[in-house]
Design a protein around this motif. Sequence first.
Motif, PDB file in Angstrom:
ATOM      1  N   TRP A  72       0.793  -1.222   0.000  1.00 44.21           N
ATOM      2  CA  TRP A  72       0.000   0.000   0.000  1.00 44.21           C
ATOM      3  C   TRP A  72       0.827   1.273   0.000  1.00 44.21           C
ATOM      4  CZ3 TRP A  72      -4.858   0.694  -1.231  1.00 44.21           C
ATOM      5  CH2 TRP A  72      -5.715  -0.383  -1.193  1.00 44.21           C
ATOM      6  N   ALA A  76      -0.956   5.320  -5.321  1.00 44.60           N
ATOM      7  CA  ALA A  76      -1.104   6.763  -5.522  1.00 44.60           C
ATOM      8  C   ALA A  76      -2.415   7.247  -4.915  1.00 44.60           C
ATOM      9  CB  ALA A  76      -1.084   7.071  -7.011  1.00 44.60           C
ATOM     10  N   GLY A  77      -2.373   8.378  -4.254  1.00 50.83           N
ATOM     11  CA  GLY A  77      -3.574   8.995  -3.722  1.00 50.83           C
ATOM     12  C   GLY A  77      -4.046   8.459  -2.390  1.00 50.83           C
ATOM     13  N   ARG A  78      -3.300   7.556  -1.778  1.00 48.95           N
ATOM     14  CA  ARG A  78      -3.742   7.039  -0.488  1.00 48.95           C
ATOM     15  C   ARG A  78      -3.503   8.084   0.588  1.00 48.95           C
ATOM     16  NH1 ARG A  78      -0.036   5.235   3.237  1.00 48.95           N
ATOM     17  NH2 ARG A  78       2.073   5.282   2.465  1.00 48.95           N
ATOM     18  N   ALA A  79      -4.316   8.062   1.600  1.00 47.34           N
ATOM     19  CA  ALA A  79      -4.223   9.037   2.680  1.00 47.34           C
ATOM     20  C   ALA A  79      -3.048   8.698   3.584  1.00 47.34           C
ATOM     21  CB  ALA A  79      -5.505   9.052   3.489  1.00 47.34           C
ATOM     22  N   ARG A  80      -2.308   9.676   3.963  1.00 46.77           N
ATOM     23  CA  ARG A  80      -1.196   9.482   4.888  1.00 46.77           C
ATOM     24  C   ARG A  80      -1.747   9.453   6.318  1.00 46.77           C
ATOM     25  NH1 ARG A  80       2.692   7.784   1.799  1.00 46.77           N
ATOM     26  NH2 ARG A  80       3.192   9.169   0.107  1.00 46.77           N
TER      27      ARG A  80
END
Length: 85
Positions: A72, A76-80
């Motif tokens: 994961w 791209a675009g995953r929440a930190r």
Amino acid sequence: AIAIPSVQSLLSQGTPVSRLGRAQGLFATAETSTTALAAGISGSLFSVRDWLPFVSAGVFGIVLIGMLPVVWSAVAGRARAYTTS
């Protein structure tokens, strides 16, 4: 089985209409093939020891869960994660 509608929805959204039938056919073929392969492997393991397919599935699941952060991290675009500094 619970995730199948979601996966098929994502598949149809990310595939051009002209290639949708081919993509869904490949998905169904891969799903059926892996189900048959898993049944064969589980049967072979069961013939060695009756507990072996269950323990193997558990160990395999734990390994996959351990790999999730690595997999994961490249999405791209995953929440930190929220951190306080």
